[in-house]
Motif scaffolding. Structure first.
Motif, PDB file in Angstrom:
ATOM      1  N   ASP A  98       0.818  -1.218   0.000  1.00  0.00           N
ATOM      2  CA  ASP A  98       0.000   0.000   0.000  1.00  0.00           C
ATOM      3  C   ASP A  98       0.849   1.263   0.000  1.00  0.00           C
ATOM      4  O   ASP A  98       0.299   2.376  -0.066  1.00  0.00           O
ATOM      5  N   SER A  99       2.161   1.115   0.096  1.00  0.00           N
ATOM      6  CA  SER A  99       3.050   2.290   0.042  1.00  0.00           C
ATOM      7  C   SER A  99       3.588   2.542  -1.351  1.00  0.00           C
ATOM      8  O   SER A  99       4.324   3.523  -1.557  1.00  0.00           O
ATOM      9  N   ILE A 100       3.256   1.701  -2.310  1.00  0.00           N
ATOM     10  CA  ILE A 100       3.729   1.860  -3.679  1.00  0.00           C
ATOM     11  C   ILE A 100       2.659   2.616  -4.476  1.00  0.00           C
ATOM     12  O   ILE A 100       1.542   2.110  -4.663  1.00  0.00           O
ATOM     13  N   PRO A 101       2.949   3.813  -4.959  1.00  0.00           N
ATOM     14  CA  PRO A 101       1.920   4.632  -5.622  1.00  0.00           C
ATOM     15  C   PRO A 101       1.359   4.012  -6.895  1.00  0.00           C
ATOM     16  O   PRO A 101       0.206   4.272  -7.254  1.00  0.00           O
ATOM     17  N   THR A 102       2.144   3.223  -7.574  1.00  0.00           N
ATOM     18  CA  THR A 102       1.688   2.678  -8.851  1.00  0.00           C
ATOM     19  C   THR A 102       0.711   1.505  -8.692  1.00  0.00           C
ATOM     20  O   THR A 102       0.097   1.088  -9.675  1.00  0.00           O
ATOM     21  N   LEU A 103       0.582   1.000  -7.503  1.00  0.00           N
ATOM     22  CA  LEU A 103      -0.317  -0.135  -7.280  1.00  0.00           C
ATOM     23  C   LEU A 103      -1.682   0.353  -6.808  1.00  0.00           C
ATOM     24  O   LEU A 103      -1.778   1.384  -6.118  1.00  0.00           O
ATOM     25  N   GLY A 155      -4.930   0.748  -4.511  1.00  0.00           N
ATOM     26  CA  GLY A 155      -5.058   0.716  -3.058  1.00  0.00           C
ATOM     27  C   GLY A 155      -3.951   1.465  -2.354  1.00  0.00           C
ATOM     28  O   GLY A 155      -3.650   1.182  -1.184  1.00  0.00           O
ATOM     29  N   PHE A 156      -3.337   2.424  -3.047  1.00  0.00           N
ATOM     30  CA  PHE A 156      -2.238   3.168  -2.449  1.00  0.00           C
ATOM     31  C   PHE A 156      -2.711   3.908  -1.196  1.00  0.00           C
ATOM     32  O   PHE A 156      -3.714   4.600  -1.206  1.00  0.00           O
ATOM     33  N   TRP A 157      -1.987   3.693  -0.092  1.00  0.00           N
ATOM     34  CA  TRP A 157      -2.205   4.349   1.211  1.00  0.00           C
ATOM     35  C   TRP A 157      -3.488   3.877   1.906  1.00  0.00           C
ATOM     36  O   TRP A 157      -3.918   4.433   2.919  1.00  0.00           O
ATOM     37  N   ALA A 158      -4.101   2.799   1.421  1.00  0.00           N
ATOM     38  CA  ALA A 158      -5.375   2.362   1.997  1.00  0.00           C
ATOM     39  C   ALA A 158      -5.222   1.883   3.429  1.00  0.00           C
ATOM     40  O   ALA A 158      -6.044   2.193   4.296  1.00  0.00           O
ATOM     41  N   ILE A 159      -4.168   1.093   3.711  1.00  0.00           N
ATOM     42  CA  ILE A 159      -3.996   0.539   5.050  1.00  0.00           C
ATOM     43  C   ILE A 159      -3.763   1.630   6.084  1.00  0.00           C
ATOM     44  O   ILE A 159      -4.182   1.519   7.241  1.00  0.00           O
ATOM     45  N   TYR A 160      -3.102   2.728   5.679  1.00  0.00           N
ATOM     46  CA  TYR A 160      -2.817   3.805   6.622  1.00  0.00           C
ATOM     47  C   TYR A 160      -4.102   4.531   7.008  1.00  0.00           C
ATOM     48  O   TYR A 160      -4.246   4.994   8.144  1.00  0.00           O
ATOM     49  N   GLU A 161      -5.035   4.659   6.053  1.00  0.00           N
ATOM     50  CA  GLU A 161      -6.270   5.364   6.335  1.00  0.00           C
ATOM     51  C   GLU A 161      -7.171   4.606   7.306  1.00  0.00           C
ATOM     52  O   GLU A 161      -7.800   5.192   8.176  1.00  0.00           O
ATOM     53  N   VAL A 162      -7.213   3.275   7.171  1.00  0.00           N
ATOM     54  CA  VAL A 162      -8.127   2.500   8.007  1.00  0.00           C
ATOM     55  C   VAL A 162      -7.469   2.062   9.311  1.00  0.00           C
ATOM     56  O   VAL A 162      -8.143   1.869  10.331  1.00  0.00           O
ATOM     57  N   MET A 163      -6.152   1.910   9.317  1.00  0.00           N
ATOM     58  CA  MET A 163      -5.467   1.405  10.505  1.00  0.00           C
ATOM     59  C   MET A 163      -5.411   2.435  11.624  1.00  0.00           C
ATOM     60  O   MET A 163      -5.205   2.088  12.788  1.00  0.00           O
ATOM     61  N   GLY A 164      -5.628   3.687  11.295  1.00  0.00           N
ATOM     62  CA  GLY A 164      -5.575   4.729  12.318  1.00  0.00           C
ATOM     63  C   GLY A 164      -6.842   4.883  13.116  1.00  0.00           C
ATOM     64  O   GLY A 164      -6.885   5.705  14.043  1.00  0.00           O
ATOM     65  N   THR A 165      -7.879   4.118  12.830  1.00  0.00           N
ATOM     66  CA  THR A 165      -9.150   4.227  13.551  1.00  0.00           C
ATOM     67  C   THR A 165      -9.277   3.084  14.560  1.00  0.00           C
ATOM     68  O   THR A 165      -8.760   1.974  14.366  1.00  0.00           O
ATOM     69  N   ALA A 166      -9.998   3.353  15.650  1.00  0.00           N
ATOM     70  CA  ALA A 166     -10.215   2.332  16.688  1.00  0.00           C
ATOM     71  C   ALA A 166     -11.135   1.224  16.181  1.00  0.00           C
ATOM     72  O   ALA A 166     -11.043   0.069  16.633  1.00  0.00           O
ATOM     73  N   LEU A 167     -12.043   1.589  15.242  1.00  0.00           N
ATOM     74  CA  LEU A 167     -12.963   0.583  14.721  1.00  0.00           C
ATOM     75  C   LEU A 167     -12.217  -0.550  14.015  1.00  0.00           C
ATOM     76  O   LEU A 167     -12.619  -1.715  14.083  1.00  0.00           O
ATOM     77  N   PHE A 168     -11.154  -0.218  13.337  1.00  0.00           N
ATOM     78  CA  PHE A 168     -10.371  -1.237  12.636  1.00  0.00           C
ATOM     79  C   PHE A 168      -9.871  -2.304  13.600  1.00  0.00           C
ATOM     80  O   PHE A 168     -10.011  -3.511  13.356  1.00  0.00           O
ATOM     81  N   TRP A 169      -9.283  -1.873  14.719  1.00  0.00           N
ATOM     82  CA  TRP A 169      -8.738  -2.821  15.688  1.00  0.00           C
ATOM     83  C   TRP A 169      -9.845  -3.581  16.407  1.00  0.00           C
ATOM     84  O   TRP A 169      -9.695  -4.773  16.712  1.00  0.00           O
ATOM     85  N   ALA A 170     -10.966  -2.917  16.637  1.00  0.00           N
ATOM     86  CA  ALA A 170     -12.096  -3.603  17.283  1.00  0.00           C
ATOM     87  C   ALA A 170     -12.663  -4.679  16.365  1.00  0.00           C
ATOM     88  O   ALA A 170     -12.993  -5.791  16.814  1.00  0.00           O
ATOM     89  N   LEU A 171     -12.777  -4.368  15.080  1.00  0.00           N
ATOM     90  CA  LEU A 171     -13.281  -5.355  14.125  1.00  0.00           C
ATOM     91  C   LEU A 171     -12.314  -6.519  13.974  1.00  0.00           C
ATOM     92  O   LEU A 171     -12.731  -7.680  13.866  1.00  0.00           O
ATOM     93  N   LEU A 172     -11.023  -6.230  13.966  1.00  0.00           N
ATOM     94  CA  LEU A 172     -10.022  -7.293  13.842  1.00  0.00           C
ATOM     95  C   LEU A 172     -10.115  -8.251  15.028  1.00  0.00           C
ATOM     96  O   LEU A 172     -10.070  -9.478  14.859  1.00  0.00           O
ATOM     97  N   LEU A 173     -10.290  -7.702  16.231  1.00  0.00           N
ATOM     98  CA  LEU A 173     -10.426  -8.551  17.415  1.00  0.00           C
ATOM     99  C   LEU A 173     -11.738  -9.334  17.379  1.00  0.00           C
ATOM    100  O   LEU A 173     -11.776 -10.525  17.724  1.00  0.00           O
ATOM    101  N   ALA A 174     -12.824  -8.667  16.947  1.00  0.00           N
ATOM    102  CA  ALA A 174     -14.124  -9.343  16.891  1.00  0.00           C
ATOM    103  C   ALA A 174     -14.108 -10.504  15.902  1.00  0.00           C
ATOM    104  O   ALA A 174     -14.657 -11.582  16.166  1.00  0.00           O
TER     105      ALA A 174
END
Length: 589
Positions: A511-516, A518-537
């Protein structure tokens, strides 16, 4: 007197005309080994210009070519001695001689040269030449040779039988010798009812076989349970096997043999050994293993599903034709009961696990296709789809399949009955396959729908959702594997938890490669608490069925393997609580 004895390949006939000087004698020809007739012969030119044919072989073969009218007292005494020798387990040989005239030898030599140069039917012609000269022999005497059992053979056979492995002995020794060896190696016991088929004609063989079937059926009707069952032993000779195979009565032979605890075939030729193995393979789905140490065992070893050769004084023909080689028979016990059990447990689990881990990932893609109207788009990055089987989940599969052990070597050797788990297909069967597929469907539903429903009305893009699905699947399948690992090592910890870390790193790099896409997608979602709560659930809800089934099975319906594992744990705790014994040291003066 000197007799030539050379090893030949099983089932072959070698008639070699030799003219060599050996001390005072000239070996003029006929060195022959016929594994079906069990005879060896040599023609020797003596200093007094006479030509003599010496033959040695099994008594069943030799007495057919010996003229019993010559020295009948010697013949009768020899037969008694042979019986006494074989009764105490000695391997016997009979030796005969006949003087040949010069014309008779020259006639044989011409016939031999013609047969040896024939293009068609050479083997039959050579046999005919040998049979023509091996007749009217005069008995010289007999020999009895002690052939001691290797160390640990009785104990090994006893453990194999305790493991539920049926042991059949196929030997070229005469019946009395085979029975004596059977008792010495604990294959036969005094409480066994012996069914002996030793016939000299087709009619008597048919009657003996019918009587054996009647006896088996009668004993079955009298046995109400396994405790009162009378152990049976079938003892059959090679002549009877010839009549049985010629008259297509193999089915009745198999019916009797399969009902017996022990089968002892004596005076059998190498091809008959292979025929018996083939008889079992054609009529059962059981795996066959043949073990032998001589050239006469090669055909049997090659016919069996697994062939094992013992390297020793009998040569290396059996070893060269086998799948496995070992130095002694007793090594068969750890090969089967320890390494065989470990291999079955590892391979069975890994086959199920590979179906599970791939099905879980594919079902997640399947649910996405349904919700996108069967379009060609995919939320999971193509790189992650490729790396899932290459990096994310491959190393744990290989390492656990190599290193994991459900039971220790000591326990498996102490309780041979644990080998029965593989015979009962406890680790891999249709029920387990269905269960693991249902579990993969459940986990794929949890992985897909919990994040989907949570982000349904949000502005999150499909690439971020795909990263969450990828991470969830990888963590789930690795935790699933971790729950089933029995023997943890630092390598196991490294590959399981390292695969999860490697997945995170790969997703971040992709997700750090601009030519691919989904660029920067993981950074946008990983910064929210909901992401970690869903991963645990997802992890907790997805593992509930597997955890519940594992707990119920081990606490309320444990099998022999699980019971033995708990015994190991209690034994290890007792050993740990015992005080250390200080060993005394010795000093030299």
């Amino acid at each position: 007197m000197a007799l030539c004895s050379l090893s030949e390949a099983p089932g072959t006939l070698s008639l070699t005309s030799l003219v060599r000087s050996r001390g005072m004698f000239d070996v003029l020809g006929l060195h022959e080994f016929d594994s079906d007739r069990k005879r060896m012969s040599v023609i020797i030119g003596c200093p007094d210009k006479t030509i003599k044919l010496f033959v040695k072989g099994a008594d069943s073969s030799m007495f057919g070519i010996i003229d019993k009218t010559l020295n009948p007292d010697v013949v009768q005494a020899t037969e008694k001695h042979l019986h006494s020798y074989s009764s105490v387990g000695l391997r016997t040989l009979v030796i005969g001689v006949r003087e040949l005239s010069q014309s008779e030898f020259q006639e044989w030599q011409m016939a031999y040269e013609k047969a040896s140069t024939a293009l068609l039917g050479r083997g039959n012609l050579l046999r005919s030449v040998a049979a023509n000269i091996e007749r009217n022999m005069r008995l010289l005497g007999a020999s009895g040779v002690e052939d001691k059992l290797q160390d640990g053979v009785p104990e090994a056979i006893e453990k194999l039988r305790e493991a539920g492995i049926k042991v059949w002995v196929l030997t070229g020794d005469k019946q009395e010798t085979a029975i004596s060896i059977g008792y010495s190696c604990k294959l036969l016991t005094r409480d066994m009812t012996q069914i002996v088929i030793n016939s000299n004609s087709r009619e008597s063989c048919r009657k003996s076989l019918d009587d054996a079937i009647s006896m088996v059926n009668k004993l079955r009707s009298l046995s109400t349970d396994s405790q009162s069952r009378v152990p049976l032993a079938l003892i059959i000779d090679g002549n009877s096997l010839v009549y049985i195979f010629d008259t297509d009565r193999e089915e009745k032979l198999f019916e009797v043999a399969i009902a017996c605890d022990v089968v002892l075939c004596c005076r059998v030729a190498p091809l008959q050994k292979a025929g018996i193995v083939d008889l079992i393979k054609k009529r059962t789905s059981d795996m066959t293993l043949a073990i032998g140490d001589g050239a006469n065992d090669v055909s049997m070893i090659q016919m069996a599903d697994v062939g094992i050769g013992i390297s020793g004084q009998e040569g290396r023909q059996a070893v060269m034709a086998s799948d496995f080689a070992m130095g002694q028979f007793r090594f068969l016990v750890p090969l089967l009961l320890v390494h065989g059990h470990w291999n079955y447990q590892r391979m069975s689990y890994m086959i199920l696990y590979n179906f599970y881990r791939n099905a879980t990932f594919v079902f997640v893609l399947f649910w996405y296709v349904l919700y996108t109207g069967y379009t060609l788009s995919t939320a999971i990055n193509e790189w992650s789809s490729v790396l899932y089987s290459v990096v994310y989940t491959s190393a744990p599969t290989v390492i656990v399949a190599i290193l994991d052990k459900d039971l220790s070597r000591r326990t498996l050797l102490k309780y041979p009955q644990l080998y029965g788990a593989g015979q009962r297909e406890e680790s891999y069967n249709l029920r387990l396959f269905i269960f693991i597929m249902v579990d993969s469907v459940w986990q794929s539903v949890v992985v897909f729908f919990i994040p989907y429903l949570a982000y349904k009305n949000s502005a999150i893009d499909s690439a971020s959702l795909g990263d969450l699905w990828t991470l969830s699947v990888v963590i789930l399948v690795n935790i699933h594997l971790a729950m089933d690992v029995i023997r943890w090592t630092w390598i196991t910890h490294a590959v399981i938890w390292g695969s999860i870390v490697a997945t995170w790193i790969c997703v971040i790099i992709i997700d750090s490669i601009p030519t691919l896409p989904g660029f920067w997608a993981i950074y946008e979602v990983m910064g929210t608490a909901l992401f970690w709560a869903l991963l645990l659930a997802v992890i907790v809800v997805g593992m509930i069925p597997h955890f519940a089934a594992k707990a119920i099975r081990e606490h309320f319906m444990p099998n022999d393997i699980q019971i033995a594992r708990e015994m190991e744990k209690s034994q290890d705790s007792r050993d740990a609580n015992q005080p250390e014994v200080q060993m005394s040291t010795s000093t030299r003066a």
